[in-house]
Design a protein around this motif. Structure first.
Motif, PDB file in Angstrom:
ATOM      1  N   TYR A 213      28.856 -30.097 -22.883  1.00 60.24           N
ATOM      2  CA  TYR A 213      29.303 -29.539 -21.612  1.00 60.24           C
ATOM      3  C   TYR A 213      28.269 -28.593 -21.012  1.00 60.24           C
ATOM      4  N   TRP A 214      27.773 -27.678 -21.829  1.00 59.17           N
ATOM      5  CA  TRP A 214      26.846 -26.679 -21.272  1.00 59.17           C
ATOM      6  C   TRP A 214      25.499 -27.291 -20.930  1.00 59.17           C
TER       7      TRP A 214
ATOM      8  N   PHE B 277      47.466 -34.665 -13.781  1.00 60.33           N
ATOM      9  CA  PHE B 277      47.418 -33.282 -13.293  1.00 60.33           C
ATOM     10  C   PHE B 277      46.222 -32.579 -13.916  1.00 60.33           C
ATOM     11  N   SER B 278      45.879 -31.447 -13.320  1.00 60.94           N
ATOM     12  CA  SER B 278      44.775 -30.665 -13.865  1.00 60.94           C
ATOM     13  C   SER B 278      45.286 -29.904 -15.078  1.00 60.94           C
ATOM     14  N   TRP B 279      44.657 -30.133 -16.215  1.00 59.05           N
ATOM     15  CA  TRP B 279      45.204 -29.593 -17.463  1.00 59.05           C
ATOM     16  C   TRP B 279      44.692 -28.178 -17.707  1.00 59.05           C
ATOM     17  N   ILE B 280      43.396 -28.059 -17.941  1.00 57.40           N
ATOM     18  CA  ILE B 280      42.828 -26.740 -18.187  1.00 57.40           C
ATOM     19  C   ILE B 280      41.734 -26.514 -17.154  1.00 57.40           C
ATOM     20  N   ALA B 281      41.808 -25.372 -16.491  1.00 55.24           N
ATOM     21  CA  ALA B 281      40.768 -25.069 -15.518  1.00 55.24           C
ATOM     22  C   ALA B 281      40.406 -23.608 -15.652  1.00 55.24           C
ATOM     23  N   SER B 282      39.120 -23.333 -15.709  1.00 54.12           N
ATOM     24  CA  SER B 282      38.665 -21.958 -15.793  1.00 54.12           C
ATOM     25  C   SER B 282      37.285 -21.905 -15.175  1.00 54.12           C
ATOM     26  N   GLY B 283      37.193 -21.243 -14.036  1.00 59.01           N
ATOM     27  CA  GLY B 283      35.916 -21.182 -13.349  1.00 59.01           C
ATOM     28  C   GLY B 283      35.418 -22.578 -13.022  1.00 59.01           C
ATOM     29  N   SER B 284      34.172 -22.843 -13.431  1.00 52.62           N
ATOM     30  CA  SER B 284      33.599 -24.147 -13.115  1.00 52.62           C
ATOM     31  C   SER B 284      34.101 -25.228 -14.052  1.00 52.62           C
ATOM     32  N   PHE B 285      34.778 -24.814 -15.113  1.00 53.51           N
ATOM     33  CA  PHE B 285      35.230 -25.774 -16.119  1.00 53.51           C
ATOM     34  C   PHE B 285      36.620 -26.294 -15.757  1.00 53.51           C
TER      35      PHE B 285
ATOM     36  N   PHE C 278      31.002 -28.670 -26.790  1.00 50.28           N
ATOM     37  CA  PHE C 278      30.508 -27.498 -26.067  1.00 50.28           C
ATOM     38  C   PHE C 278      29.046 -27.694 -25.668  1.00 50.28           C
ATOM     39  N   LEU C 279      28.281 -28.187 -26.642  1.00 50.82           N
ATOM     40  CA  LEU C 279      26.862 -28.387 -26.372  1.00 50.82           C
ATOM     41  C   LEU C 279      26.684 -29.399 -25.245  1.00 50.82           C
TER      42      LEU C 279
ATOM     43  N   LEU D 114      38.523 -34.002 -23.861  1.00 50.75           N
ATOM     44  CA  LEU D 114      39.542 -33.056 -24.289  1.00 50.75           C
ATOM     45  C   LEU D 114      40.886 -33.736 -24.509  1.00 50.75           C
TER      46      LEU D 114
ATOM     47  N   LEU E 246      33.581 -32.860 -18.745  1.00 52.88           N
ATOM     48  CA  LEU E 246      33.872 -33.563 -19.983  1.00 52.88           C
ATOM     49  C   LEU E 246      34.477 -34.935 -19.698  1.00 52.88           C
TER      50      LEU E 246
END
Lengths: 670, 531
Positions: A191-192, A67-75, A188-189, A139, A202
């Protein structure tokens, strides 16, 4: 593959059942549940492994998304597993060795009153460890990464009434968090940077496909940050300090978490990121240097420890250093191979030491042991097999894996790493056989009470020892370089490491040089064992020259001995340089908060009250005073003029008459 | 005017139920404590259920205000009774109704004097808090904001600890002080909107439509900042918080931490970011500095505490610093993380205050040094405390992790330096929380009083179980929560994000404004019900 979710879920189920109702269940049931879920997870792992083997080598990389665990915007991050040769091998180690250690624990921990809690934590640990190795993105790996840290914390501090135990647990967690700090910034580095390239993700797959587009300078930073995390988890210099203290936990925990599985997570992580590290070989050099330095550094401390578990702890740090040296120079297969054999022989030796401690009634000081071979033959023989394996004696497993690391370092031109590795191998053989001789040979130095109770451990403990001993003896088979394309292990793991190792095993040069190298490392190992036997093995002692006796060495190298024995005072130095300043800073913050910031607030309140008071006074004396003085003035005036109005008619008549008279006079005169 | 799928003024009902409950309690004889408690709990639980109904009718695909109710209130100056909610409000309303019910349950045995008055105050407080989160008229918002202060003032002042007078006045005046500035800001916007469009109104959605001159934005931001920052509290306005927490009764602390502080962060996300986007960007460095100082400094302060409640209070300063950092990352990850972390902090820190209350009821002390080894006598309690502690330090699998990772992720994009410093909070958080746990729960029992401590009873377990449930639920499947507010946070991020196209759709009023001042940009914001 569709049942792969069962692998971590089964131990989680066991942990939940034991955690919720374990205290009400009989011990037998608790142990049975814990072991059964492990056995089941092991079986599912074997099936998964088998199914993976059925696939063609190039297709052995299956992602199962739940399942989709964490989603926020494009992430967006999925709860998903990746099954490939690397993770398949890891789940076999984790569930297999894990199962044996669970069985062993049913014997070892049987008399503990919190048996259910122990089993719950142990199952929970396996759950998180499986999440770590199965995750198909950073993650989920981090979820497992932190989770195993949690269980490590709980299990190190399992006997929480001992302050040293809960101290050690806390230390382990906090030091690990320092590593995680680096790890997460690295993520983070990563990913961005990918996001700027339009591939923000990720997931390993997407990351490794796009990673070569990232600026190498940024990649260097990412690689270093991730390695900080690995160094924390896998106890590398300078973050190794928690692992020796972690021995406060029950011994099977040391075997499972602090030898066989969790501490190797850093190695796994670097191996998993081979696509990243192969792009930045200079970071690999740093990793290899840190690794080999740690190997040597920890080995020197291992030389003089008297606590049976501390020796093994430093040896673990040292062996982890070897693994980092391997993955650092790009020998990912060799590193993971050593990870596996180490899981066997170090797990075995920890369990063996547990068996000894069990027999000795909790005694851990080797100076009070000796001659245990006659009392506990299975423990003794299996322990010696483990020692032979770690000392790199052929044909035991450690020989193949350690030798492969040394050979690859040599072959790739890292001669310093090779030389230091060889020296460390000699030291390892020395301190391991020092331990064997001190524990199992000679006269028993225990008190009579303990001597009287010496016994071999129950079969629940000896059977895992025997199985692990067999694995330690023959587990190297898959690493014997017999095949055309390199070893079986390499053949199997190669698809995973194709980014990092492609140029290496195409040629398969296993000529005479490698055989000579093998001979050298065996000779070094034998020398270590020989030197140890002169010092600590009774039949050999008489051949030792006078300067080669424990007392003589300790006295002629007094300063060095003290330095090693006190572990280079690293803990004290950290306390002095980091811990105490932080504590002082906390106190300073507190006084700053109360003395400055809150003082301002209170000052503002006081100033307001002062203003209020002043206003009050102003109001009374000035504003109201003005009003009052007006009335006072009027009163005063009136009091003067009042006198005119006496109310007496005669007065008025008099004034009237006088007035009239004045007017008359004025008229008459004017 | 009611616009929603239910056809009933559900938000007004949410506010009215606790008020009616308070009214009903008024007629109870003071002696019938059990009946009063049960009624209060029943009312709060009922309100929670009602708020859950919202979930079924809420359309999470839009950022537009839903369940809108509108009625003229003071027509002469354009004040309306105007309610509505988006995903952010919904989450916070749910948190409020949930926390209120839990708080009543937690006061069952702790409060035995003036139970009736206590419960009445709790009910009024709940109404005020819900009002804050659903008010869309700025004067109405301000009224609810101030209403919330009064019952809290009594809760601390009557049922508080030994230094309650000092703490109470500090809390009350400090907040009031900030809110006065806020009122000035509201009026400034009112006049600016009025002179730009000719329509004088406090209607938030209409105020959204106009792009205000930068200078005005700057000043209004400052006034709002003072109002909200004190409430959050942002460093250096935080010193009222530890005092208020230490003196407040357990339920007061729970509500204070879980909901009242969120009124401040909610203010930032509802007003500062979308209304004053240019000023928000300009103020970002300033606020990030304060937020990061709050994170690190709060953590260090927490480490130095001897009183458990103070420790948790300072940890709130640290956590709320993280929320602020997330919101002012000005991108969706950061705002999502900030909003989720508001809920997380409510759950976790609320939970921590609950467990502190439980141990305080037994021992009447909160000094860390008075405990030690209580895991032996209170195993269930200790296990639950551990879970809440791990949620508070953001262990993966718990709610804290999801919020933290999104905040740091968003922050990293905006400012690497800020993210690096904020991430040290991850280490420090583990250090002070585990150190506290070690000294309170682990070790040997050193005091005889602790030997006879009774483990928590069924009611107390019942209080904590929903907290534990939420911790794991949000940790494992945060989507249920993130998706509620995603449309709103995306919208806010879009408005404040750099280089975002600022002109969207322009209704007539805003059109006029744009013609009047052509160099200015316009944010269009339609309002209405669900579609």
């Amino acid at each position: 593959m569709e049942f792969v979710f069962l692998i971590p879920l089964l131990p989680l189920l066991g942990a939940t059942v034991n955690g919720v109702i374990g205290s009400k269940l009989p011990k037998r049931a608790v142990g049975l549940i814990a072991c059964l879920v492990m056995a089941a997870a092991f079986v599912v792992s074997i099936c998964t492994f088998y199914k993976l083997m059925l696939l063609p080598a190039t297709e052995r990389s299956v992602v199962v998304s739940f399942f989709s665990w964490i989603a926020s915007g494009s992430f967006s991050v999925d709860m998903a597993f990746l099954i490939d040769p690397l993770s398949a091998l890891m789940i076999l180690i984790v569930t297999g060795v894990g199962f044996l250690i669970h069985v062993y624990s049913t014997g070892y921990m049987h008399d503990d009153k919190a048996y259910w809690r122990y089993m719950c934590y142990l199952n929970l640990f396996v759950f998180f460890m499986l999440m770590l190795v199965l995750g198909s993105n950073y993650l989920v790996m981090f979820l497992g990464w932190e989770g195993v840290g949690l269980c490590s914390y709980l299990l190190i501090g399992f006997w929480y009434e001992k302050k040293s135990a809960s101290d050690a647990g806390k230390k382990a967690f906090v030091v690990n968090r320092i590593g995680d700090f680096g790890f997460i910034l690295g993520l983070f580095l990563l990913y961005w940077s990918l996001s700027d390239l339009g591939a923000g993700s990720l997931d390993y797959k997407t990351v490794f496909e796009n990673i070569h587009n990232i600026d190498p300078a940024i990649l260097t930073i990412i690689g270093l940050l991730l390695f900080v995390g690995a160094a924390g988890k896998s106890a590398q210099v300078p973050l190794y300090v928690w692992l020796p203290d972690a021995m406060e936990g029950p011994t099977p925990v040391s075997a499972l978490i602090h030898a066989a599985t969790m501490v190797t997570a850093g190695v796994y992580m670097v191996a998993r990121n081979n696509a990243l590290y192969s792009l930045i070989p200079h970071v690999g050099n740093i990793i290899a240097s840190v690794g080999i330095f740690t190997a040597l550094f920890a080995a020197t401390m291992g030389l003089v420890q008297n606590d049976i578990k501390k020796v093994l702890a430093y040896s673990t740090v040292s062996q982890l250093g070897y693994m980092f040296a391997a993955v650092g120079v790009g020998a990912y297969g060799a590193g993971v191979f050593h990870l596996m054999t180490h899981a066997f022989f170090k797990g075995l030796m920890f369990l063996g030491s547990g068996s000894v401690i069990h027999a000795m009634g909790g005694e851990q000081d080797m100076r009070r042991m000796g001659g245990l071979h006659s009392h506990m033959k299975i423990t003794s023989v299996t322990f010696i097999i483990g020692a032979l394996a770690i000392a790199g004696m052929p044909p035991f497993s450690g020989f193949w894996s350690k030798d492969e690391i040394l050979w690859e370092a040599f072959e790739k031109g890292h001669f310093v790493i090779w030389a230091v590795g060889l020296l460390t191998a000699g030291m390892t053989a020395f301190y391991m056989f020092r331990q064997v001789f001190m524990t199992f040979t000679g006269e028993c130095r225990a008190d009579d009470h303990t001597k009287h109770h010496l016994h071999e451990s129950p079969s629940s403990m000896t059977i895992p020892l025997i199985i692990l001993a067999i694995l330690s003896a023959v587990g190297g088979i898959i690493g014997i370089p017999l095949f055309e394309e390199g070893t079986a292990a390499h053949q199997f793991l190669n698809p995973v490491f194709s980014h990092g190792e492609q140029e290496l095993h195409s040629e398969a040069v296993h000529g005479g040089l490698e055989l000579i190298m093998m001979g050298v490392s065996v000779a070094v190992g034998l020398t270590g064992i020989f030197l140890a036997s002169l010092l600590y093995y009774a039949p050999m002692k008489k051949y030792a020259p006078s300067f080669w006796r424990p007392e003589a060495i300790a006295s002629s190298f007094k300063g060095l001995h003290r330095l090693l024995f006190n572990k280079y005072y690293i803990d004290e130095i950290y306390d002095y340089l980091v811990v105490n300043p932080i504590k002082r800073f906390c106190d300073w913050c507190l006084s700053f908060d109360l003395g400055v910031i809150d003082w301002f607030v209170n000052f503002a309140a006081w100033a307001t009250r002062l203003t209020a008071w002043a206003s009050h006074k102003f109001d009374i004396y000035i504003v109201d005073g003005l009003v009052n003085s007006m009335s006072t003035l009027v009163t005063y005036n009136s009091s003067i003029w009042r006198r005119l109005q006496t109310g007496y008619l005669q007065n008025y008549a008099l004034v009237f008459v006088v007035g009239v008279l004045i007017i008359i006079v004025r008229v008459l005169l004017g | 005017m009611i616009e929603n799928a239910l056809g009933i003024p559900i938000l007004s009902i949410l506010i009215l139920i606790p008020l009616l409950g308070a009214g009903a309690l008024f007629f109870f004889p003071s002696g019938q404590k059990e009946a009063i408690r049960s009624t209060a709990f029943g009312v709060a639980l009922f309100n929670f259920v009602i708020s859950l109904i919202l979930l079924f009718y809420f359309d999470s695909s839009t950022y537009k205000m839903q369940f809108v109710e509108k009625a003229a209130w003071i027509p002469g100056i354009g004040v309306e009774y105007f309610l509505g909610m988006d995903g952010i409000s919904l989450l916070l309303v749910l948190l409020t109704t949930f926390t209120s019910a839990i708080a009543i349950l937690a006061s069952w045995s702790a409060i035995d004097e003036r139970v009736k008055e206590y419960m009445i105050h709790l009910m009024i407080l709940e109404a005020g808090m819900i009002g804050v989160f659903v008010a869309l008229d700025m004067i109405l918002f301000f009224v609810f904001w101030e209403i919330g202060l009064i019952p809290m003032f009594f809760l601390i002042g009557v049922w508080g600890g030994p230094r309650k007078l000092y703490a109470n006045i500090k809390f009350f005046l400090y907040t009031l002080f900030g809110s006065v500035f806020m009122l000035v800001g509201i009026l400034a916007l009112y006049y600016a909107h009025g002179s730009a469009t000719g329509e004088y109104t406090f209607n938030l959605l209409k105020l959204y439509e106009v792009a205000y001159p930068y200078n005005l934005q700057w000043w209004v931001f400052l006034t709002f900042f003072l109002g909200f920052a004190i409430k959050v509290p942002v460093f250096p306005f935080h010193t009222w918080l530890p005092d208020a927490h230490v003196e407040a009764p357990t339920a007061g602390s729970v509500i204070l931490a879980a909901v009242l502080l969120k009124m401040g962060t909610y203010g930032f996300v509802r007003f500062n970011l979308p209304l004053l986007a240019d000023a928000s960007r300009a103020f970002t460095p300033f606020i990030l500095v304060l937020a990061v100082i709050g994170i690190v400094y709060g953590a260090f302060l927490a480490m130095a505490q001897k009183d458990i409640k103070k420790l948790v209070a300072y940890s709130s300063v640290s956590h709320l610093g993280a929320v602020m950092a997330g919101l002012f990352a000005l991108n969706q990850q950061g705002i999502d993380g900030g909003v989720l972390q508001m809920i997380n902090h409510g759950v976790s820190t609320g939970g921590l205050f609950l467990v502190i209350g439980m141990i305080y009821e037994r021992r009447h002390t909160r000094l860390i040094s008075d405990f030690g080894g209580i895991a032996r006598v209170m195993p269930v309690y200790s296990a639950l405390v551990l879970i809440i502690v791990f949620s508070s330090i953001g262990l993966p699998g718990t709610n804290g992790f999801v919020g933290e990772i999104l905040i740091l992720m968003g922050l990293f994009k905006t400012s690497v330096t800020a993210a690096v410093f904020a991430a040290t909070g991850v280490i420090l958080g583990a250090a002070y929380m585990l150190w506290m746990t070690q000294r309170v729960i682990f070790g040997k029992i050193t005091r005889r009083e602790n030997l006879v401590l009774k483990d928590i009873n069924a009611r107390e377990v019942l209080v904590l179980l929903p907290i534990i449930g939420l911790i794991l639920w949000i940790g494992i499947y945060p989507k249920h929560f993130l998706s509620l507010s995603a449309a709103s946070t995306a919208r806010i991020a879009e408005i404040v994000e750099r280089n975002a196209p600022k002109v969207e759709r322009a209704p007539h009023a805003a059109e006029a404004a744009r013609h009047a001042e052509p160099h200015e940009t316009v944010h269009a914001e339609a309002h209405g019900g669900t579609h």
